[in-house]
Design a protein around this motif. Structure first.
Motif, PDB file in Angstrom:
ATOM      1  N   UNK A  98      21.290  25.522  34.996  1.00  0.00           N
ATOM      2  CA  UNK A  98      21.831  26.200  36.304  1.00  0.00           C
ATOM      3  C   UNK A  98      20.570  26.305  37.220  1.00  0.00           C
ATOM      4  N   UNK A  99      20.616  25.566  38.197  1.00  0.00           N
ATOM      5  CA  UNK A  99      19.502  25.802  39.321  1.00  0.00           C
ATOM      6  C   UNK A  99      19.690  27.059  39.896  1.00  0.00           C
ATOM      7  N   UNK A 100      20.839  27.349  40.709  1.00  0.00           N
ATOM      8  CA  UNK A 100      21.037  28.493  41.550  1.00  0.00           C
ATOM      9  C   UNK A 100      22.570  28.409  41.818  1.00  0.00           C
ATOM     10  N   UNK A 101      23.161  29.504  42.019  1.00  0.00           N
ATOM     11  CA  UNK A 101      24.567  29.891  42.197  1.00  0.00           C
ATOM     12  C   UNK A 101      24.598  31.008  43.207  1.00  0.00           C
ATOM     13  N   UNK A 102      25.596  30.666  44.350  1.00  0.00           N
ATOM     14  CA  UNK A 102      26.031  31.452  45.354  1.00  0.00           C
ATOM     15  C   UNK A 102      26.651  33.057  44.837  1.00  0.00           C
TER      16      UNK A 102
ATOM     17  N   UNK B  45      24.635  24.741  41.667  1.00  0.00           N
ATOM     18  CA  UNK B  45      23.725  23.618  41.509  1.00  0.00           C
ATOM     19  C   UNK B  45      23.331  23.554  40.210  1.00  0.00           C
ATOM     20  N   UNK B  46      23.687  22.331  39.384  1.00  0.00           N
ATOM     21  CA  UNK B  46      23.489  22.071  38.099  1.00  0.00           C
ATOM     22  C   UNK B  46      22.309  21.131  37.930  1.00  0.00           C
ATOM     23  N   UNK B  47      21.547  21.001  37.120  1.00  0.00           N
ATOM     24  CA  UNK B  47      20.292  20.148  36.620  1.00  0.00           C
ATOM     25  C   UNK B  47      20.753  19.335  35.508  1.00  0.00           C
ATOM     26  N   UNK B  48      20.688  18.021  35.637  1.00  0.00           N
ATOM     27  CA  UNK B  48      20.969  17.172  34.601  1.00  0.00           C
ATOM     28  C   UNK B  48      19.629  16.791  33.705  1.00  0.00           C
TER      29      UNK B  48
ATOM     30  N   UNK C   8      37.730  21.408  46.480  1.00  0.00           N
ATOM     31  CA  UNK C   8      36.531  21.294  45.785  1.00  0.00           C
ATOM     32  C   UNK C   8      35.737  20.004  46.137  1.00  0.00           C
ATOM     33  N   UNK C   9      34.522  20.153  46.540  1.00  0.00           N
ATOM     34  CA  UNK C   9      33.691  19.064  46.945  1.00  0.00           C
ATOM     35  C   UNK C   9      32.495  18.877  46.043  1.00  0.00           C
ATOM     36  N   UNK C  10      31.876  17.841  45.714  1.00  0.00           N
ATOM     37  CA  UNK C  10      30.719  17.460  44.812  1.00  0.00           C
ATOM     38  C   UNK C  10      29.744  16.681  45.505  1.00  0.00           C
ATOM     39  N   UNK C  11      28.642  17.098  45.619  1.00  0.00           N
ATOM     40  CA  UNK C  11      27.248  16.665  46.196  1.00  0.00           C
ATOM     41  C   UNK C  11      26.320  16.425  45.187  1.00  0.00           C
ATOM     42  N   UNK C  12      25.345  15.459  45.586  1.00  0.00           N
ATOM     43  CA  UNK C  12      24.277  15.080  44.403  1.00  0.00           C
ATOM     44  C   UNK C  12      22.889  15.098  45.356  1.00  0.00           C
TER      45      UNK C  12
ATOM     46  N   UNK D  65      19.703  13.507  39.899  1.00  0.00           N
ATOM     47  CA  UNK D  65      19.483  14.597  38.615  1.00  0.00           C
ATOM     48  C   UNK D  65      19.959  15.853  39.076  1.00  0.00           C
ATOM     49  N   UNK D  66      20.729  15.826  40.188  1.00  0.00           N
ATOM     50  CA  UNK D  66      20.984  17.459  40.480  1.00  0.00           C
ATOM     51  C   UNK D  66      22.449  17.187  41.037  1.00  0.00           C
ATOM     52  N   UNK D  67      23.375  18.187  40.727  1.00  0.00           N
ATOM     53  CA  UNK D  67      24.787  17.955  41.119  1.00  0.00           C
ATOM     54  C   UNK D  67      25.046  19.484  41.926  1.00  0.00           C
TER      55      UNK D  67
END
Length: 497
Positions: free
Chosen positions: A9-13, A46-49, A68-72, A125-127
C-alpha cells in the motif's frame, strides 16, 4: 487470465483500525478495507503492483460504497494529476439501498469492453481506488476486495474435448452423426435426391466454365506486358493471335479489368478519416461546473475520442470545459492563457466524429445575445425618434450588461409525475427551463429527478430498479430555488416511502 499480484500500500486517505487498507493485498475475500468514520466525502487508496502490467479486466467486491472509480499511474510520480482513468465512476448501490443499508456487498466484473481502451492498452504499476457514498451519513464504506487480471497468454493450451463414447459395456452406442442417416424425416429422401441432382449437374456445367475463365485470364494477361517490352517485332504478330483466340469471351473481359483498378485507389487517397479514438489526441481537459451523472457522460465522451482528463488545472492542460463564467477556475485558466470552451464542443465533436476548431468562448448565454439583438433592432428602427445628442446615450445603454437568468439546473433532467394543483405544473416547467434544465415528456434513462406532489408511489420502486440514479423530489424544491435565487440541495425535499 492470470491475476496481477499487489505488492504493498503506497498511501491511504482513511482506514479503520480493524479493516485496514493492507487487507486488500490478501487474496482472502473475508478481509476488507473501510473508512475510519462514516459520512466522509470520499476515500481513496493507492496500491503498488509487483511490476508494470497491462490490466485486462477488474473484479470488485463492494463494502457499502455507492460509487467506485479506478485510476492507474506510474510509481515514479505518485500525484493526482498523473493518474489516468481506467474504470469510470461506476454505481454499486442505489440511493434507496444506501439509505436502508441493503446490498452493501455487491460484486461486479468489468471486462475489456467496460475499460477505457486508450488506458488499458498501456502498462502500469500503480492503481488508485476512489470510493464515495453521498446518500448515507451513517455508513462506513470501502472495498471488500479487488482483483486485477492481465491479458490471456497466447500460448494457453485449448481445452481438449473428451473422446466420443462408442461402447457402453457389452452394448455399442449408435452413431448419431448426420451421415449415419439417423435423422431421417418424412420427405427428406426426395429433397436429398433433388439437391444431389442439382449439385451433380452444377459440377458438370461449372467445370468447362472454370477452364474458360482460367484460359481467358492467361490470354488477357500477356497483352499489357508485351507492348512495354523493347522487342517490337515480336509483339506485332502476337497481338492479333491473342485477339483471335480470345474471340467473344476475352474481348468483353479485357475492357473492364483495367478500369476498376484506379477507382479504389482514388477513394483510398481522398478519404483518410481520423480514427474515432484519436480525434482529440493531444487535448488535456479539465471540467468545471458540471455534476454527475452528466459530468461522467461528458468526460467519457472526451476520453473515448483520445483526450486526457485532469481533475485540476495543470501546466500540461490545454482546454477548460466550463459551464459558468467568473468562477475561480475560469479566472485561473483565463489568466494562464488556456482555451475555454463549452460542453457543446465535446458533444459536437462526438456527434460529427471529427475535431471541430475550438475557439475561446465568452460564456454568454443565448438568451442574453437574443435580448441584445432585439434591443439593437428596436433602437435601429427608431432612427428619427430623437435629437442627434441622444446617440451617445444610446451607445452607452448598449454597453450595459443585460441581466441573464442563472443556470442553476444545467445538466439536470426532470420528469413531472402525477397531478398538480391549479397551474403548478406549467409554473414548474417554466422555472426548470428558465434555469437551463430540461423537462422530459416521458420516463427514460436520461431522467435524474422525478417531481411529484402526490407522495410516494409503488411504481417508484420499479423505476429505481431500472435506474439507480433517480431521485424523487417535491415541487417546493424548485420553488425554493426561485425564491432564494441560488442552488439548494435536493435532499431536504425528497419524497420518502
Amino acid at each position: 487470465m492470470p491475476e496481477i499480484k499487489l505488492k504493498h500500500v503506497v498511501s491511504c486517505s482513511s482506514e479503520d483500525n480493524t479493516h485496514r487498507a493492507e487487507s486488500l493485498l490478501s487474496s482472502d475475500t473475508n478481509r476488507k478495507w473501510k473508512a475510519a468514520r462514516p459520512a466522509e466525502k470520499h476515500v481513496s487508496v493507492i496500491l503498488q503492483l509487483e511490476k508494470e502490467e497491462q490490466i485486462h479486466s477488474i473484479d470488485i467486491g463492494n463494502e457499502g460504497s455507492a460509487f467506485i472509480e479506478v485510476l492507474v499511474g506510474h510509481s515514479t510520480s505518485v500525484k493526482d494529476q498523473n493518474f489516468e482513468v481506467l474504470l469510470v465512476t461506476s454505481s454499486f448501490m442505489s440511493p434507496t439501498e444506501s439509505r436502508n443499508g441493503t446490498n452493501t456487498n455487491r460484486v461486479r466484473f468489468f471486462g475489456p469492453s467496460q475499460l477505457l481502451k486508450a488506458t488499458a492498452q498501456e502498462k502500469w504499476d500503480c492503481v488508485k481506488i476512489v470510493c464515495s457514498q453521498p446518500y448515507s451519513k451513517s455508513l462506513a464504506y470501502g472495498v471488500a476486495f479487488i482483483k486485477l487480471h492481465s491479458p490471456p497468454d497466447a500460448d494457453d493450451v485449448p481445452v481438449s474435448t473428451p473422446p466420443k463414447l462408442t461402447k457402453l459395456g457389452q452394448f455399442r452406442v449408435r452413431d448419431e452423426s448426420p451421415s449415419s442417416g439417423s435423422d431421417i424425416q418424412p420427405g427428406s429422401l426426395f429433397f436429398g435426391r433433388d439437391s444431389a441432382a442439382k449439385t451433380s449437374t452444377g459440377l458438370k456445367g461449372n467445370a468447362p466454365v472454370k477452364r474458360k475463365f482460367e484460359f481467358s485470364e492467361d490470354a488477357a494477361g500477356p497483352p499489357p506486358k508485351k507492348p512495354s517490352s523493347s522487342g517490337s517485332s515480336e509483339a506485332k504478330p502476337a497481338t492479333p493471335k491473342s485477339k483471335a483466340r480470345s474471340g467473344a469471351t476475352a474481348s468483353p473481359r479485357e475492357g473492364p479489368k483495367p478500369k476498376p483498378e484506379p477507382k479504389p485507389k482514388l477513394k483510398a487517397k481522398s478519404a483518410e478519416p481520423v480514427p474515432f479514438n484519436r480525434i482529440l489526441e493531444g487535448v488535456v481537459f479539465v471540467l468545471s461546473g458540471f455534476q454527475n451523472p452528466f459530468r461522467g457522460e461528458l468526460r467519457d465522451k472526451a476520453l473515448a475520442m483520445g483526450a486526457r482528463y485532469r481533475p485540476d488545472w495543470t501546466p500540461d492542460s490545454t482546454h477548460l470545459i466550463c459551464a459558468f463564467a467568473n468562477t475561480p477556475k475560469y479566472s485561473q485558466v483565463k489568466a494562464a492563457g488556456g482555451v475555454i470552451v463549452r460542453k457543446e464542443w465535446v458533444m459536437d465533436c462526438h456527434k460529427t466524429k471529427k475535431k471541430i476548431s475550438s475557439k475561446p468562448v465568452e460564456l454568454e448565454s443565448r438568451r442574453k445575445k437574443a435580448a441584445k439583438e432585439s434591443t439593437v433592432q428596436v433602437k435601429d428602427e427608431d432612427l428619427y425618434g430623437g435629437s442627434t445628442d441622444e446617440n451617445t446615450d444610446a451607445e452607452e445603454e448598449e454597453d450595459k450588461p443585460i441581466p441573464e437568468l442563472p443556470d442553476f439546473l444545467t445538466g439536470k433532467r426532470f420528469y413531472l409525475y402525477g397531478k398538480f394543483p391549479d397551474n403548478q405544473k406549467r409554473q414548474l416547467q417554466r422555472y426548470i427551463i428558465a434555469f437551463n434544465g430540461a423537462v422530459e415528456d416521458y420516463m427514460s434513462e436520461k431522467v435524474q429527478f422525478v417531481v411529484t406532489s402526490e407522495g410516494w408511489d409503488e411504481s417508484f420502486e420499479d423505476a429505481l430498479m431500472e435506474n439507480g440514479n433517480l431521485s424523487f423530489v417535491k415541487p417546493t424544491w424548485i420553488f425554493a430555488i426561485n425564491d432564494r435565487q441560488k442552488m439548494l440541495p435536493y435532499q431536504p425535499y425528497t419524497v420518502v416511502p
